[in-house]
Design a protein around this motif. Structure first.
Motif, PDB file in Angstrom:
ATOM      1  N   TYR A 212       0.760  -1.295  -0.080  1.00 47.43           N
ATOM      2  CA  TYR A 212       0.021   0.045   0.049  1.00 47.43           C
ATOM      3  C   TYR A 212       1.045   1.171   0.093  1.00 47.43           C
ATOM      4  O   TYR A 212       0.583   2.263  -0.586  1.00 47.43           O
ATOM      5  CB  TYR A 212      -0.931   0.098   1.353  1.00 47.43           C
ATOM      6  CG  TYR A 212      -1.852  -1.073   1.543  1.00 47.43           C
ATOM      7  CD1 TYR A 212      -1.962  -2.181   0.409  1.00 47.43           C
ATOM      8  CD2 TYR A 212      -2.537  -0.913   2.534  1.00 47.43           C
ATOM      9  CE1 TYR A 212      -2.960  -2.887   0.733  1.00 47.43           C
ATOM     10  CE2 TYR A 212      -3.568  -1.992   2.742  1.00 47.43           C
ATOM     11  CZ  TYR A 212      -3.776  -3.021   1.853  1.00 47.43           C
ATOM     12  OH  TYR A 212      -4.734  -4.132   2.248  1.00 47.43           O
ATOM     13  N   ASN A 213       1.892   1.299   0.712  1.00 41.59           N
ATOM     14  CA  ASN A 213       2.928   2.467   0.912  1.00 41.59           C
ATOM     15  C   ASN A 213       3.723   2.560  -0.462  1.00 41.59           C
ATOM     16  O   ASN A 213       3.737   3.777  -0.677  1.00 41.59           O
ATOM     17  CB  ASN A 213       3.551   2.517   2.232  1.00 41.59           C
ATOM     18  CG  ASN A 213       2.806   2.627   3.425  1.00 41.59           C
ATOM     19  OD1 ASN A 213       2.539   3.880   3.693  1.00 41.59           O
ATOM     20  ND2 ASN A 213       2.568   1.851   4.189  1.00 41.59           N
ATOM     21  N   LEU A 216       1.232   4.291  -2.684  1.00 41.27           N
ATOM     22  CA  LEU A 216       1.166   5.647  -2.498  1.00 41.27           C
ATOM     23  C   LEU A 216       2.025   6.322  -2.849  1.00 41.27           C
ATOM     24  O   LEU A 216       2.064   7.660  -3.103  1.00 41.27           O
ATOM     25  CB  LEU A 216       0.963   5.627  -0.835  1.00 41.27           C
ATOM     26  CG  LEU A 216       0.601   7.075  -0.292  1.00 41.27           C
ATOM     27  CD1 LEU A 216      -0.917   7.382  -0.682  1.00 41.27           C
ATOM     28  CD2 LEU A 216       0.588   6.976   1.238  1.00 41.27           C
ATOM     29  N   LEU A 325      -0.650   7.014   4.467  1.00 36.46           N
ATOM     30  CA  LEU A 325      -1.572   5.922   4.634  1.00 36.46           C
ATOM     31  C   LEU A 325      -2.142   5.942   6.012  1.00 36.46           C
ATOM     32  O   LEU A 325      -1.513   6.283   6.772  1.00 36.46           O
ATOM     33  CB  LEU A 325      -1.248   4.986   4.207  1.00 36.46           C
ATOM     34  CG  LEU A 325      -2.220   3.649   4.068  1.00 36.46           C
ATOM     35  CD1 LEU A 325      -2.795   3.446   2.572  1.00 36.46           C
ATOM     36  CD2 LEU A 325      -1.291   2.293   4.161  1.00 36.46           C
ATOM     37  N   GLN A 393      -4.805   9.009   2.471  1.00 32.87           N
ATOM     38  CA  GLN A 393      -5.355   7.958   1.839  1.00 32.87           C
ATOM     39  C   GLN A 393      -5.926   6.591   2.707  1.00 32.87           C
ATOM     40  O   GLN A 393      -5.107   6.154   3.471  1.00 32.87           O
ATOM     41  CB  GLN A 393      -4.428   7.189   0.715  1.00 32.87           C
ATOM     42  CG  GLN A 393      -4.863   5.933   0.255  1.00 32.87           C
ATOM     43  CD  GLN A 393      -6.098   6.303  -0.701  1.00 32.87           C
ATOM     44  OE1 GLN A 393      -6.284   6.933  -1.543  1.00 32.87           O
ATOM     45  NE2 GLN A 393      -7.293   5.392  -0.474  1.00 32.87           N
ATOM     46  N   TRP A 395      -6.864   3.248   4.104  1.00 28.60           N
ATOM     47  CA  TRP A 395      -6.371   1.806   4.030  1.00 28.60           C
ATOM     48  C   TRP A 395      -6.890   1.215   2.475  1.00 28.60           C
ATOM     49  O   TRP A 395      -8.011   1.355   2.404  1.00 28.60           O
ATOM     50  CB  TRP A 395      -6.653   0.864   5.022  1.00 28.60           C
ATOM     51  CG  TRP A 395      -6.330   1.333   6.478  1.00 28.60           C
ATOM     52  CD1 TRP A 395      -7.428   1.543   7.478  1.00 28.60           C
ATOM     53  CD2 TRP A 395      -5.141   1.852   7.108  1.00 28.60           C
ATOM     54  NE1 TRP A 395      -6.896   1.750   8.533  1.00 28.60           N
ATOM     55  CE2 TRP A 395      -5.842   2.463   8.369  1.00 28.60           C
ATOM     56  CE3 TRP A 395      -3.917   2.019   6.685  1.00 28.60           C
ATOM     57  CZ2 TRP A 395      -4.643   2.604   9.125  1.00 28.60           C
ATOM     58  CZ3 TRP A 395      -2.964   2.504   7.452  1.00 28.60           C
ATOM     59  CH2 TRP A 395      -3.562   2.875   8.916  1.00 28.60           C
TER      60      TRP A 395
END
Length: 435
Positions: A212-213, A216, A325, A393, A395
């Motif tokens: 996820y990061n 991002l 995040l 953002q 999760w």
């Protein structure tokens, strides 16, 4: 973490005050007449994710007892359930069985939209206007089409928790601000025979959060917003996120057997490794301090050496380096829960109760008037970083919903296990979005 759901919403928080900017939603809801509340005996069942003995679980027990003292006709039966079990099995099964708990953990975003579409939740719009006004824009995550179906009690961004003593011994002068600096820190920690980063991939979501990061950092804000609202994943940045992740995994920053290590269970879990001086870092949300305290063998040492820093930027990436995040935890009432459930929910997010929650050190409160309760230095660092983030953002598994989120997490973990590819993550997301 999130009980993942299918339909998505655009959730991007712009944090501009010491907690959260003001804003509220509206809608229609039939509230029971006030005269009917607290007159007859009522038992509320309450499921939350503070399953381990520690300050969070103890505080929720106090909150329930205090509410009952104020309203003797209300009895509250509490069950603390580990997050993964709650989100993947217990709560979905209970909602399908037509015998859900009255009040339960709800993470907002795409998941709460799905619960509303399945007719699981109580519309509380009219009853909580004052609370929504005091919470601000964070409350919007628990809205669907302008109506309120839950309220948050915690909100903050994710970052890296670290051991200051280990950093000093390794010659790391300051927390990394770029991934190049993070890679350098990993090398220095290995040189003194310290596990650089603890990872609980056995629970999947802690591993997925690394992807996820990277997403991002690789994707623009507009791309992430479009992905959240339309479940469109055509931008090459999503593949690049997997490529960057694989390159990072190849530096071997994690402990042995990380693929089977649980996230937050006991001293042998990922946060147990950090809490007990076995590892130098862990990627985790603002709730982690309370979790670390439940598994440490030396709370005094933990308080002395634990620190926090934002997820580092990647030089030359398309993503906003100051984006973060994040997300929160909240509660919702089942559709057929008694009116006292809504009153209890309002009590949980009242400034006084929120201040007490902040003082537990288990997360950042959302109610204005509770800021002074944030006493822990690491949590104050998170509060400042949350305030300074240009974009937050939600999760990704929560924002994208459960169907996409679960498929995405499974495909990400396959990369960690060595049998998946960056392209397969995107393929899994697209296939799930078509269902």
């Amino acid at each position: 973490m999130a009980l993942k759901r299918r339909v998505t919403t655009a959730i991007a928080l712009s944090i501009t005050t010491a907690l959260l900017a003001a804003g509220c939603g509206g809608g229609e809801s039939e509230a029971p007449p006030e005269s009917e509340l607290f007159k007859n005996p009522v038992t509320l069942t309450w499921w939350h994710n503070a399953s381990q003995d520690g300050p969070g679980k103890t505080y929720w027990e106090k909150v329930a007892a205090d509410f009952t003292a104020l309203h003797p006709t209300v009895k509250i039966e509490i069950e603390g359930i580990e997050t993964n079990q709650l989100q993947r099995t217990r709560l979905p099964a209970a909602l399908l069985s037509n015998d859900p708990p009255d009040i339960f953990q709800a993470w907002g975003g795409g998941e709460i939209r799905e619960q509303v579409e399945a007719d699981y939740l109580k519309d509380i719009t009219e009853q909580v206007k004052a609370e929504v006004g005091n919470i601000g824009s964070a409350a919007e995550i628990w809205q669907v089409d302008g109506k309120q179906y839950g309220l948050p009690y915690r909100m903050g961004i994710e970052g890296v928790w670290y051991n200051k003593d280990m950093f000093q011994r390794a010659g790391i002068a300051a927390p990394p601000t770029t991934f190049d600096e993070l890679n350098d820190a990993v090398t220095k920690l290995k040189a003194i025979n310290v596990i650089p980063i603890a990872l609980g991939a056995g629970d999947k979501w802690p591993a997925a959060h690394w992807w996820y990061n990277f997403a991002l950092r690789a994707c623009s804000v507009d791309t992430l917003k479009k992905a959240s609202t339309e479940t469109v994943f055509d931008d090459p940045c999503f593949v690049k996120a997997g490529q960057d992740l694989k390159a990072f995994i190849d530096t071997k920053p994690f402990q042995d057997n990380f693929i089977a290590t649980p996230g937050q269970n006991d001293p042998t879990s990922a946060n147990g490794l950090l809490a007990n001086g076995k590892a130098a870092m862990e990627l985790m949300g603002d709730w982690n301090k309370g979790s670390l305290e439940t598994v440490t063998n030396d709370k005094e040492a933990l308080d002395k050496f634990i620190g926090w820093f934002p997820v580092p930027a990647i030089s030359g990436s398309a993503g906003d380096p100051k984006a973060a995040l994040g997300g929160g935890d909240g509660f919702a009432c089942a559709k057929n829960a008694p009116g006292e459930c809504v009153e209890f929910l309002k009590y949980i997010v009242s400034p006084e109760v929120q201040k007490g929650y902040a003082q537990t050190g288990t997360g950042l409160p959302v109610a204005k008037g509770a800021e002074d309760g944030v006493e822990d230095p690491a949590l104050r660092s998170i509060l400042e970083a949350t305030t300074g983030a240009t974009y937050v953002q939600l999760w990704l598994d929560t924002a994208f919903g459960s169907t996409v989120g679960n498929a995405m997490n499974d495909a990400i973990v396959a990369i960690f296990a060595g049998n998946g590819t960056p392209e397969q993550v995107v393929e899994a997301m697209k296939a799930a979005a078509r269902k």
